[in-house]
Design a protein around this motif. Sequence first.
Motif: not given
Length: 139
Positions: A3-8, A35-36, A73-75, A116-117
């Motif tokens: 995975f790569s980072r997307g939008r915040n 996401g997280s 915390s979660g996903n 964090q997407e």
Amino acid sequence: MRFSRGRNFLFRVPEGRELLGFINDFAEEHNVLIGSVFGIGSLRNPKIGYFDEKAGEYRVNELSGLYELVSLSGNISLRDGKPFAHIHVALGGPDGGLYGGHLVEGEVFVAELFIQELLGEPLERKPQENGLALWDAEG
């Protein structure tokens, strides 16, 4: 899986909203498929659960009053083709005790969230023999 980072996203949830439903609605509205999620705040009359392995279901503890949301915390992944938030919380009670588990429900007094997407192949939760809905991906 990679995975790569997307939008915040950094925001406050409106008072009186049910937190888990709000997160799911937010993810769907902003098309966050993976996401997280992290957060702090306070919840009124939260319901938290733990999975009873022998019974194959969640047992729910209903708390009364205002509880400090010490940690969330979660996903986010997919369940039945829609964004689904799996959230765990640590809640501080008025007696100084700490309660924790799987968030089932909670009315927001204050909630500040960070999402964090992640970009990549979506993860889908699927029912398993043990009664849980888990990702198909193993490391």
